[in-house]
Design a protein around this motif. Structure first.
Motif, short mmCIF file in Angstrom:
data_model
loop_
_atom_site.label_atom_id
_atom_site.label_comp_id
_atom_site.label_asym_id
_atom_site.label_seq_id
_atom_site.Cartn_x
_atom_site.Cartn_y
_atom_site.Cartn_z
N ALA A 56 51.29 43.76 45.63
CA ALA A 56 50.22 44.58 45.04
C ALA A 56 50.56 44.94 43.59
O ALA A 56 49.68 44.93 42.72
N ARG A 59 49.99 41.94 41.39
CA ARG A 59 48.55 41.79 41.15
C ARG A 59 48.08 42.81 40.11
O ARG A 59 47.28 42.50 39.23
N TRP A 60 48.58 44.05 40.22
CA TRP A 60 48.25 45.11 39.25
C TRP A 60 48.68 44.68 37.85
O TRP A 60 47.95 44.87 36.87
N ALA A 63 46.26 41.96 36.53
CA ALA A 63 44.83 42.26 36.55
C ALA A 63 44.32 42.56 35.15
O ALA A 63 44.89 43.38 34.43
N VAL A 89 50.57 35.03 45.65
CA VAL A 89 49.75 35.94 44.87
C VAL A 89 48.66 35.17 44.14
O VAL A 89 47.51 35.59 44.07
N TRP A 90 48.99 34.02 43.59
CA TRP A 90 48.05 33.23 42.82
C TRP A 90 47.83 31.88 43.51
O TRP A 90 48.79 31.28 44.00
#
Length: 92
Positions: A56, A59-60, A63, A89-90
């Motif tokens: 997470a 991702r943050w 973003a 994640v990607w």
């Protein structure tokens, strides 16, 4: 600290990570909301370095990135190799 109270304890990792955060804030002028520090003993469950929280946080970090942005990721702790039990994640 990783493996607190065992011979595998890595006592310098938390100090190193906190020092890097302080460097980013004090010397490079980043604002507190733009720096995320995950620690084993965090009172905020979203900032404890579990696999889900680390993903997470990655991702943050990415973003809303745009051309010219600089992203910084720093890890201080034990390294290991494990098979992923979840999607990356990607996308590849």
């Amino acid at each position: 600290m990783w493996c607190r109270g065992t011979p595998s304890q890595l006592s310098g990792c938390i100090t190193d990570a906190c020092n890097v955060k302080q460097l980013l804030l004090a010397e490079f002028g980043l604002q507190e909301p733009n720096v995320r520090l995950l620690l084993d003993d965090s009172s905020d469950a979203s900032l404890v370095p579990t696999a889900d929280c680390m993903l997470a946080s990655l991702r943050w970090l990415v973003a809303g990135q745009k051309p010219g942005d600089l992203l910084f990721f720093y890890f201080s702790g034990p390294l290991g190799r494990h098979r992923l039990a979840y999607a990356p994640v990607w996308p590849h």
